[in-house]
Design a protein around this motif. Structure first.
Motif, mmCIF file in Angstrom:
data_model
loop_
_atom_site.group_PDB
_atom_site.id
_atom_site.type_symbol
_atom_site.label_atom_id
_atom_site.label_comp_id
_atom_site.label_asym_id
_atom_site.label_seq_id
_atom_site.Cartn_x
_atom_site.Cartn_y
_atom_site.Cartn_z
ATOM 1 N N SER A 16 -18.273 -20.374 118.552
ATOM 2 C CA SER A 16 -18.127 -18.913 118.566
ATOM 3 C C SER A 16 -16.918 -18.463 117.761
ATOM 4 O O SER A 16 -16.985 -17.479 117.006
ATOM 5 C CB SER A 16 -18.014 -18.412 120.006
ATOM 6 N N TYR A 17 -15.797 -19.169 117.925
ATOM 7 C CA TYR A 17 -14.581 -18.820 117.182
ATOM 8 C C TYR A 17 -14.822 -18.952 115.679
ATOM 9 O O TYR A 17 -14.487 -18.058 114.895
ATOM 10 C CB TYR A 17 -13.437 -19.724 117.632
ATOM 11 N N ASN A 18 -15.409 -20.082 115.275
ATOM 12 C CA ASN A 18 -15.698 -20.294 113.852
ATOM 13 C C ASN A 18 -16.700 -19.278 113.330
ATOM 14 O O ASN A 18 -16.595 -18.808 112.192
ATOM 15 C CB ASN A 18 -16.235 -21.708 113.645
ATOM 16 N N PHE A 19 -17.669 -18.947 114.155
ATOM 17 C CA PHE A 19 -18.708 -17.995 113.758
ATOM 18 C C PHE A 19 -18.110 -16.632 113.401
ATOM 19 O O PHE A 19 -18.514 -16.003 112.418
ATOM 20 C CB PHE A 19 -19.720 -17.849 114.890
ATOM 21 N N ILE A 20 -17.162 -16.167 114.186
ATOM 22 C CA ILE A 20 -16.540 -14.856 113.936
ATOM 23 C C ILE A 20 -15.906 -14.819 112.548
ATOM 24 O O ILE A 20 -16.096 -13.863 111.772
ATOM 25 C CB ILE A 20 -15.488 -14.547 115.022
ATOM 26 N N PHE A 21 -15.153 -15.857 112.205
ATOM 27 C CA PHE A 21 -14.459 -15.875 110.912
ATOM 28 C C PHE A 21 -15.426 -16.079 109.755
ATOM 29 O O PHE A 21 -15.274 -15.466 108.691
ATOM 30 C CB PHE A 21 -13.388 -16.971 110.920
ATOM 31 N N PHE A 22 -16.405 -16.958 109.936
ATOM 32 C CA PHE A 22 -17.380 -17.164 108.859
ATOM 33 C C PHE A 22 -18.178 -15.887 108.595
ATOM 34 O O PHE A 22 -18.447 -15.535 107.441
ATOM 35 C CB PHE A 22 -18.327 -18.300 109.216
ATOM 36 N N LEU A 23 -18.561 -15.192 109.665
ATOM 37 C CA LEU A 23 -19.325 -13.958 109.495
ATOM 38 C C LEU A 23 -18.486 -12.897 108.786
ATOM 39 O O LEU A 23 -18.979 -12.191 107.896
ATOM 40 C CB LEU A 23 -19.795 -13.439 110.859
ATOM 41 N N ALA A 24 -17.214 -12.788 109.159
ATOM 42 C CA ALA A 24 -16.329 -11.835 108.486
ATOM 43 C C ALA A 24 -16.165 -12.201 107.010
ATOM 44 O O ALA A 24 -16.142 -11.325 106.136
ATOM 45 C CB ALA A 24 -14.974 -11.804 109.175
ATOM 46 N N GLY A 25 -16.050 -13.506 106.728
ATOM 47 C CA GLY A 25 -15.929 -13.940 105.340
ATOM 48 C C GLY A 25 -17.178 -13.651 104.529
ATOM 49 O O GLY A 25 -17.099 -13.230 103.369
ATOM 50 N N LEU A 26 -18.345 -13.852 105.136
ATOM 51 C CA LEU A 26 -19.598 -13.565 104.432
ATOM 52 C C LEU A 26 -19.755 -12.079 104.143
ATOM 53 O O LEU A 26 -20.218 -11.693 103.062
ATOM 54 C CB LEU A 26 -20.779 -14.060 105.274
ATOM 55 N N GLN A 27 -19.367 -11.250 105.094
ATOM 56 C CA GLN A 27 -19.493 -9.815 104.900
ATOM 57 C C GLN A 27 -18.491 -9.268 103.895
ATOM 58 O O GLN A 27 -18.674 -8.162 103.380
ATOM 59 C CB GLN A 27 -19.335 -9.108 106.246
ATOM 60 N N ALA A 28 -17.437 -10.034 103.614
ATOM 61 C CA ALA A 28 -16.443 -9.597 102.627
ATOM 62 C C ALA A 28 -16.836 -9.959 101.199
ATOM 63 O O ALA A 28 -16.212 -9.486 100.246
ATOM 64 C CB ALA A 28 -15.082 -10.217 102.965
ATOM 65 N N ILE A 29 -17.865 -10.798 101.034
ATOM 66 C CA ILE A 29 -18.303 -11.181 99.691
ATOM 67 C C ILE A 29 -19.070 -10.011 99.056
ATOM 68 O O ILE A 29 -20.002 -9.476 99.671
ATOM 69 C CB ILE A 29 -19.209 -12.428 99.751
ATOM 70 N N PRO A 30 -18.710 -9.588 97.877
ATOM 71 C CA PRO A 30 -19.406 -8.455 97.230
ATOM 72 C C PRO A 30 -20.891 -8.771 97.009
ATOM 73 O O PRO A 30 -21.239 -9.820 96.458
ATOM 74 C CB PRO A 30 -18.673 -8.301 95.896
ATOM 75 N N ARG A 31 -21.744 -7.864 97.440
ATOM 76 C CA ARG A 31 -23.176 -8.071 97.268
ATOM 77 C C ARG A 31 -23.582 -8.049 95.800
ATOM 78 O O ARG A 31 -24.581 -8.656 95.408
ATOM 79 C CB ARG A 31 -23.937 -6.987 98.032
ATOM 80 N N SER A 32 -22.805 -7.359 95.001
ATOM 81 C CA SER A 32 -23.141 -7.270 93.575
ATOM 82 C C SER A 32 -23.094 -8.644 92.909
ATOM 83 O O SER A 32 -23.878 -8.932 91.997
ATOM 84 C CB SER A 32 -22.170 -6.317 92.867
ATOM 85 N N VAL A 33 -22.174 -9.510 93.365
ATOM 86 C CA VAL A 33 -22.071 -10.855 92.793
ATOM 87 C C VAL A 33 -23.324 -11.660 93.102
ATOM 88 O O VAL A 33 -23.893 -12.335 92.234
ATOM 89 C CB VAL A 33 -20.817 -11.573 93.334
ATOM 90 N N LEU A 34 -23.780 -11.594 94.357
ATOM 91 C CA LEU A 34 -24.981 -12.322 94.753
ATOM 92 C C LEU A 34 -26.222 -11.756 94.068
ATOM 93 O O LEU A 34 -27.121 -12.506 93.661
ATOM 94 C CB LEU A 34 -25.139 -12.265 96.268
ATOM 95 N N GLU A 35 -26.267 -10.430 93.923
ATOM 96 C CA GLU A 35 -27.417 -9.816 93.255
ATOM 97 C C GLU A 35 -27.469 -10.188 91.783
ATOM 98 O O GLU A 35 -28.552 -10.431 91.228
ATOM 99 C CB GLU A 35 -27.345 -8.294 93.419
ATOM 100 N N ALA A 36 -26.311 -10.279 91.141
ATOM 101 C CA ALA A 36 -26.272 -10.672 89.733
ATOM 102 C C ALA A 36 -26.759 -12.111 89.562
ATOM 103 O O ALA A 36 -27.505 -12.424 88.625
ATOM 104 C CB ALA A 36 -24.852 -10.537 89.193
#
Length: 294
Positions: free
Chosen positions: A170-190
């Motif tokens: 659970s602790y790791n999940f919180i940080f990983f989820l926050a890190g994933l949501q901080a990644i710009p979607r434009s980079v993944l879409e490109a």
């Protein structure tokens, strides 16, 4: 023109820091100093008399074959807990970050286990896998599989690894989820427009951008596996069967509280502290080189 804010009350910052400084001194610095002092003394069971013995406690600990076996057990346990909790949390975070129904409910349910104390988490696992009263434990025995983690070394180690990892996911999940949501979607879409598949996007874009979070959690999980799993092991297996799940932190408790060997227990505490500091330094020295800070 730049204006500077001036504190008229110079004592206020120190007053605000005083509670944290007091907590650090009382619960961290003072116990560490006591451990160092006791590790070079031989004391009676009640700590009333002591005699300076230098490094004899360390020599006795490091020459004990049972202690070296405990070191091996701790390495297996710590590596397993760290890898399992990080891998599971990363997978769950990737799934929760995707566009699925009831994603908010899933995120809440995955965070809840972190609120449990390690001992409580161990009791929950015991009620599930106990061969006498546990639902899955009784089911395994009824299917013909001899399941009893109280008697089988491998099953006991598996139980404590799963329980400790489940508590940390659970602790790791919180940080990983926050890190994933901080990644710009434009980079993944490109990258998607360029023809990169989901797996390739994850390993070439997402995971490298998560490297600061992963490195931070790696350090935290190593410290967790070494120090904060005592409650899980104590409630689930008491270090057994036959010391199969006895880790370094549990042995410190066993020798110091149960066997009243204060000098030997303190020496083990100092050795454990040195091991964790060395592991953390190695991680910062070598692993951090591969971390990409954006």
């Amino acid at each position: 023109m730049q204006r500077r804010v001036i504190f008229d009350n110079k004592a206020l910052p120190y007053l605000l820091l005083a509670p944290q400084v007091a907590v650090t001194l009382i619960f961290f610095i003072w116990p560490a100093a006591q451990a160092l002092w006791q590790s070079v003394h031989l004391q009676d069971a009640f700590g009333l008399r002591s005699q300076f013995v230098g490094l004899e406690n360390f020599e006795a600990v490091l020459s004990d074959p049972n202690y070296l076996e405990t070191v091996k057990t701790t390495i297996v346990f710590s590596v397993s807990v760290t890898v399992l909790s990080l891998g599971s949390a990363l997978g769950l975070a990737v799934l929760a970050d995707s566009k699925i129904r009831a994603a908010a409910a899933y995120k809440t349910l995955l965070i809840w286990p972190y609120a449990l104390a390690p001992a409580v988490a161990a009791v929950l696992w015991m009620f599930i896998f106990n061969p006498d009263i546990g639902i899955l434990g009784r089911a395994l025995n009824s299917l013909g599989y001899a399941w009893d983690y109280r008697l089988n070394d491998g099953q006991a180690m598996t139980m404590v690894i799963l329980a400790a990892s489940w508590k940390q996911v659970s602790y790791n999940f919180i940080f990983f989820l926050a890190g994933l949501q901080a990644i710009p979607r434009s980079v993944l879409e490109a990258a998607s427009i360029d023809g990169a598949g989901a797996v390739r996007r994850f390993w070439t874009i997402t995971f490298p951008l998560l490297s600061p979070t992963t490195f931070f959690l790696l350090v935290v999980d190593v410290v967790y596996a070494f120090f904060e799993t005592f409650g899980t092991i104590h409630a689930l297996t008491h270090g057994g069967p036959g010391k199969a799940t006895e880790t370094l932190i549990f042995r410190v408790y066993q020798d110091g509280v149960v066997n009243h060997d204060l000098g030997g227990s303190s020496a083990q505490s100092v050795i454990l502290m040195v091991i964790v500091i060395a592991l953390t330094a190695i991680q910062f020295r070598f692993v951090e080189r591969k971390v990409h800070y954006s």
